[in-house]
Write a protein that holds these residues in place. Sequence first.
Motif, PDB file in Angstrom:
ATOM      1  N   PRO A 127       2.383   4.374   8.916  1.00  0.00           N
ATOM      2  CA  PRO A 127       2.784   5.539   9.708  1.00  0.00           C
ATOM      3  C   PRO A 127       3.626   6.515   8.888  1.00  0.00           C
ATOM      4  CG  PRO A 127       4.180   3.679  10.238  1.00  0.00           C
ATOM      5  CD  PRO A 127       3.135   3.162   9.285  1.00  0.00           C
ATOM      6  N   PRO A 128       3.690   7.775   9.320  1.00  0.00           N
ATOM      7  CA  PRO A 128       4.576   8.733   8.660  1.00  0.00           C
ATOM      8  C   PRO A 128       6.026   8.446   9.034  1.00  0.00           C
ATOM      9  CG  PRO A 128       3.593   9.734  10.598  1.00  0.00           C
ATOM     10  CD  PRO A 128       2.971   8.358  10.458  1.00  0.00           C
ATOM     11  N   GLU A 157     -10.428   2.550  -5.097  1.00  0.00           N
ATOM     12  CA  GLU A 157     -11.589   3.055  -4.375  1.00  0.00           C
ATOM     13  C   GLU A 157     -11.714   2.532  -2.947  1.00  0.00           C
ATOM     14  OE1 GLU A 157     -13.809   5.477  -5.760  1.00  0.00           O
ATOM     15  OE2 GLU A 157     -11.931   5.510  -6.904  1.00  0.00           O
ATOM     16  N   MET A 158     -10.674   1.913  -2.408  1.00  0.00           N
ATOM     17  CA  MET A 158     -10.725   1.480  -1.016  1.00  0.00           C
ATOM     18  C   MET A 158     -10.706   2.705  -0.108  1.00  0.00           C
ATOM     19  SD  MET A 158     -10.847  -1.122   1.081  1.00  0.00           S
ATOM     20  CE  MET A 158     -10.201  -2.586   0.249  1.00  0.00           C
ATOM     21  N   PRO A 159     -11.748   2.901   0.736  1.00  0.00           N
ATOM     22  CA  PRO A 159     -11.794   4.107   1.583  1.00  0.00           C
ATOM     23  C   PRO A 159     -10.625   4.146   2.561  1.00  0.00           C
ATOM     24  CG  PRO A 159     -13.937   3.014   1.518  1.00  0.00           C
ATOM     25  CD  PRO A 159     -12.955   2.076   0.886  1.00  0.00           C
ATOM     26  N   SER A 160     -10.103   5.358   2.771  1.00  0.00           N
ATOM     27  CA  SER A 160      -9.001   5.548   3.702  1.00  0.00           C
ATOM     28  C   SER A 160      -9.157   6.901   4.381  1.00  0.00           C
ATOM     29  CB  SER A 160      -7.655   5.467   2.972  1.00  0.00           C
ATOM     30  OG  SER A 160      -7.551   6.489   1.991  1.00  0.00           O
ATOM     31  N   SER A 161      -8.379   7.109   5.453  1.00  0.00           N
ATOM     32  CA  SER A 161      -8.445   8.368   6.188  1.00  0.00           C
ATOM     33  C   SER A 161      -7.078   8.656   6.797  1.00  0.00           C
ATOM     34  CB  SER A 161      -9.507   8.298   7.290  1.00  0.00           C
ATOM     35  OG  SER A 161      -9.205   7.258   8.212  1.00  0.00           O
ATOM     36  N   ARG A 162      -6.910   9.903   7.258  1.00  0.00           N
ATOM     37  CA  ARG A 162      -5.676  10.318   7.915  1.00  0.00           C
ATOM     38  C   ARG A 162      -5.897  10.409   9.416  1.00  0.00           C
ATOM     39  NH1 ARG A 162      -1.342   9.784   4.523  1.00  0.00           N
ATOM     40  NH2 ARG A 162      -2.090  10.278   2.421  1.00  0.00           N
ATOM     41  N   LEU A 163      -4.984   9.843  10.176  1.00  0.00           N
ATOM     42  CA  LEU A 163      -5.017   9.974  11.621  1.00  0.00           C
ATOM     43  C   LEU A 163      -4.318  11.264  12.040  1.00  0.00           C
ATOM     44  CD1 LEU A 163      -4.189   6.302  12.676  1.00  0.00           C
ATOM     45  CD2 LEU A 163      -6.422   7.354  12.261  1.00  0.00           C
ATOM     46  N   PRO A 164      -4.574  11.717  13.265  1.00  0.00           N
ATOM     47  CA  PRO A 164      -3.933  12.963  13.711  1.00  0.00           C
ATOM     48  C   PRO A 164      -2.420  12.960  13.614  1.00  0.00           C
ATOM     49  CG  PRO A 164      -5.718  12.374  15.199  1.00  0.00           C
ATOM     50  CD  PRO A 164      -5.561  11.223  14.245  1.00  0.00           C
ATOM     51  N   ASP A 165      -1.777  11.783  13.733  1.00  0.00           N
ATOM     52  CA  ASP A 165      -0.314  11.740  13.662  1.00  0.00           C
ATOM     53  C   ASP A 165       0.205  11.687  12.225  1.00  0.00           C
ATOM     54  OD1 ASP A 165      -0.887   9.170  12.841  1.00  0.00           O
ATOM     55  OD2 ASP A 165       0.336   8.168  14.351  1.00  0.00           O
ATOM     56  N   SER A 222      -0.629   9.291   9.995  1.00  0.00           N
ATOM     57  CA  SER A 222      -0.704   7.939   9.449  1.00  0.00           C
ATOM     58  C   SER A 222      -1.867   7.813   8.462  1.00  0.00           C
ATOM     59  CB  SER A 222      -0.903   6.920  10.570  1.00  0.00           C
ATOM     60  OG  SER A 222       0.194   6.870  11.441  1.00  0.00           O
ATOM     61  N   LEU A 223      -1.680   6.976   7.455  1.00  0.00           N
ATOM     62  CA  LEU A 223      -2.775   6.587   6.577  1.00  0.00           C
ATOM     63  C   LEU A 223      -3.440   5.362   7.183  1.00  0.00           C
ATOM     64  CD1 LEU A 223      -4.201   6.903   3.724  1.00  0.00           C
ATOM     65  CD2 LEU A 223      -2.660   5.062   2.995  1.00  0.00           C
ATOM     66  N   MET A 224      -4.774   5.382   7.321  1.00  0.00           N
ATOM     67  CA  MET A 224      -5.523   4.256   7.876  1.00  0.00           C
ATOM     68  C   MET A 224      -6.523   3.760   6.842  1.00  0.00           C
ATOM     69  SD  MET A 224      -6.056   2.239  10.467  1.00  0.00           S
ATOM     70  CE  MET A 224      -5.561   3.011  12.009  1.00  0.00           C
ATOM     71  N   VAL A 225      -6.477   2.462   6.557  1.00  0.00           N
ATOM     72  CA  VAL A 225      -7.426   1.818   5.655  1.00  0.00           C
ATOM     73  C   VAL A 225      -8.221   0.803   6.466  1.00  0.00           C
ATOM     74  CG1 VAL A 225      -7.748   0.532   3.514  1.00  0.00           C
ATOM     75  CG2 VAL A 225      -5.787   2.076   3.747  1.00  0.00           C
ATOM     76  N   GLU A 226      -9.518   1.005   6.571  1.00  0.00           N
ATOM     77  CA  GLU A 226     -10.372   0.064   7.301  1.00  0.00           C
ATOM     78  C   GLU A 226     -10.740  -1.085   6.374  1.00  0.00           C
ATOM     79  OE1 GLU A 226     -10.632   0.246  10.316  1.00  0.00           O
ATOM     80  OE2 GLU A 226     -10.382   2.351  10.885  1.00  0.00           O
ATOM     81  N   LEU A 227     -10.361  -2.288   6.768  1.00  0.00           N
ATOM     82  CA  LEU A 227     -10.546  -3.466   5.919  1.00  0.00           C
ATOM     83  C   LEU A 227     -11.796  -4.259   6.269  1.00  0.00           C
ATOM     84  CD1 LEU A 227      -6.835  -4.657   6.020  1.00  0.00           C
ATOM     85  CD2 LEU A 227      -7.951  -3.417   4.158  1.00  0.00           C
ATOM     86  N   GLY A 228     -12.362  -4.036   7.467  1.00  0.00           N
ATOM     87  CA  GLY A 228     -13.555  -4.771   7.862  1.00  0.00           C
ATOM     88  C   GLY A 228     -13.236  -6.181   8.319  1.00  0.00           C
ATOM     89  N   ASP A 229     -14.170  -7.102   8.082  1.00  0.00           N
ATOM     90  CA  ASP A 229     -14.045  -8.483   8.534  1.00  0.00           C
ATOM     91  C   ASP A 229     -13.591  -9.389   7.391  1.00  0.00           C
ATOM     92  OD1 ASP A 229     -15.063  -7.490  10.891  1.00  0.00           O
ATOM     93  OD2 ASP A 229     -17.121  -8.146  10.473  1.00  0.00           O
ATOM     94  N   PHE A 230     -12.901 -10.470   7.744  1.00  0.00           N
ATOM     95  CA  PHE A 230     -12.442 -11.477   6.782  1.00  0.00           C
ATOM     96  C   PHE A 230     -13.046 -12.822   7.157  1.00  0.00           C
ATOM     97  CE2 PHE A 230      -9.361  -8.247   6.183  1.00  0.00           C
ATOM     98  CZ  PHE A 230      -8.584  -8.507   5.064  1.00  0.00           C
ATOM     99  N   PHE A 231     -13.457 -13.594   6.162  1.00  0.00           N
ATOM    100  CA  PHE A 231     -13.823 -14.977   6.453  1.00  0.00           C
ATOM    101  C   PHE A 231     -12.598 -15.870   6.331  1.00  0.00           C
ATOM    102  CE2 PHE A 231     -14.940 -14.838   1.848  1.00  0.00           C
ATOM    103  CZ  PHE A 231     -14.151 -15.877   1.397  1.00  0.00           C
ATOM    104  N   SER A 232     -12.740 -17.096   6.759  1.00  0.00           N
ATOM    105  CA  SER A 232     -11.625 -18.031   6.846  1.00  0.00           C
ATOM    106  C   SER A 232     -10.884 -18.163   5.517  1.00  0.00           C
ATOM    107  CB  SER A 232     -12.143 -19.406   7.279  1.00  0.00           C
ATOM    108  OG  SER A 232     -11.107 -20.360   7.271  1.00  0.00           O
ATOM    109  N   GLY A 233      -9.584 -17.851   5.544  1.00  0.00           N
ATOM    110  CA  GLY A 233      -8.748 -18.018   4.375  1.00  0.00           C
ATOM    111  C   GLY A 233      -8.896 -16.955   3.303  1.00  0.00           C
ATOM    112  N   GLU A 234      -9.721 -15.947   3.524  1.00  0.00           N
ATOM    113  CA  GLU A 234      -9.953 -14.925   2.505  1.00  0.00           C
ATOM    114  C   GLU A 234      -8.699 -14.087   2.276  1.00  0.00           C
ATOM    115  OE1 GLU A 234     -12.858 -11.047   1.682  1.00  0.00           O
ATOM    116  OE2 GLU A 234     -13.050 -12.199   3.536  1.00  0.00           O
ATOM    117  N   THR A 235      -8.442 -13.740   1.001  1.00  0.00           N
ATOM    118  CA  THR A 235      -7.335 -12.867   0.636  1.00  0.00           C
ATOM    119  C   THR A 235      -7.873 -11.579   0.034  1.00  0.00           C
ATOM    120  OG1 THR A 235      -5.781 -14.680   0.250  1.00  0.00           O
ATOM    121  CG2 THR A 235      -5.297 -12.595  -0.827  1.00  0.00           C
ATOM    122  N   ARG A 236      -7.372 -10.452   0.525  1.00  0.00           N
ATOM    123  CA  ARG A 236      -7.687  -9.141  -0.058  1.00  0.00           C
ATOM    124  C   ARG A 236      -6.421  -8.570  -0.667  1.00  0.00           C
ATOM    125  NH1 ARG A 236     -11.547  -6.825   3.599  1.00  0.00           N
ATOM    126  NH2 ARG A 236     -13.045  -8.485   4.047  1.00  0.00           N
TER     127      ARG A 236
END
Length: 472
Positions: A228-229, A241-249, A251-265
């Motif tokens: 958030p700002p 290169e992780m895609p990101s976008s700005r919300l109207p307020d 905030s920076l938003m990074v969409e991470l998608g789905d994770f499998f069990s125990g996965e670390t990003r």
Amino acid sequence: MHLSALLDFDVVPLDTDDAVSVLIDITAPEREADSERPPATLQIVLDRSGSMGGGRLAGAVTALVGLVDRLAPSDHFGLVSFDTQAVVEVPTGPLTDKEAVRRRIRGLVPGGGTDLSSGLLRGIQEARRAGGAQGATLLLISDGHANHGVTDHDLLHQVTADAYGHGVTTTTLGYGLGYDEALLGAVADGGAGSALFAEDPDTAGGLIAQEAEYLLAKSAQAASLRVPPGPYVKEVSVVGEMPSSRLPDGSLMVELGDFFSGETRRLLLRVEVPGMAALGTVTVTTLDVTYVDPTTMTTYTATLPITVNVVPGDEARDRSPRPEVRTEEALQRAQTAKREASEALRRGDRNAAAEILDRARGDLPRPSSVPGAASADLAAQEEELGRMSALARTDDASRTSKSLYSSQSGYSRKRGRHQSRPGSETPRPGEGTPPRPGGEISGHQTGGDLYHPDPESPRSRRRPPQDPGQED
């Protein structure tokens, strides 16, 4: 979900604008192997244009038949094919009659042109219908340039971004050397998935099977990171290169998608801070990672404050950056170099591509100077950049461009999967339980853990905190 953060500098000078890099690790809950997993929804969108002849379509058919064998009868599976128009070959639903589905898949034959947008849109409709609140994974497989329908990259990116907002994660598989990697990359970025590349049927079959394995091992879906700002943040951006976008307020938003069990990003943020007029500890910002438990459909948020210590300027002058953070910064800059080199190859400029890669390789720290797992990451990137530089000068330009684009696209996601693949430390896909109650939602920077479900979710359940400073 467990969060940890490491800053390159945890002190900033008084009354002076500054910037800090924040290295973030996000680890998904683990499943145990003694309970059933929830049903999964997998939507395939398959190119059956004329160029898919000569073994490509046959290879995809073989992989999809094997995929159907792997899924449970309760899983939802659907297949949309497309050439100049889309056809729903298998309406998305439970696999109650696997033999009928196999026959339909084996009956596919190459057709005419490539209306990728038609197939994608129809596949999204099916995935949303069948996935419902549980969400779905869509895998788009194509070997060609879209020559009918919508071909604008930004529009197709928006299509999959909207689908992701309704629970559909999209991954693309570029097949052969004739497809448009920038187009399929835009589709994958919008859908918070990976942009995969397979030159031959065997590789394509392996990647299709791998994506199914990840789907069936999923323990967190629709994950996103929000920054958030606030008064102590002038600007925040993602390094790499992780895609990101700005919300109207703001905030920076990074969409991470789905994770499998125990996965670390792992991802890296650059936070510019204004000069602060008082000495002492300041919470610069707070990271919120929100995700959905696919078993209970409960929404949770893990929250992690990021703090710095404001000190007199003469004390700040002696600070040294943490090598782990600077190493990750170099690795992420290398991913940007791969994208830029891929673009240069598509323009036909081999020398520029090779020079970009050589420069990125030279900017990497020596692997021997860095301890632990980072040393192996650096060595792997150093070898890859050197090899790709040589290929950029001598090999097929299309092949090298696609390899570079696939390598950089979703680097953090693919590295996390490589380090913690289903079937190694985690249970086999198809087996497992929901995350253990208590202790799976956490944050850690320098000793404080915060836990809370998403307050906007009516299905959220409160989980008790552990002792301060404890990590999972």
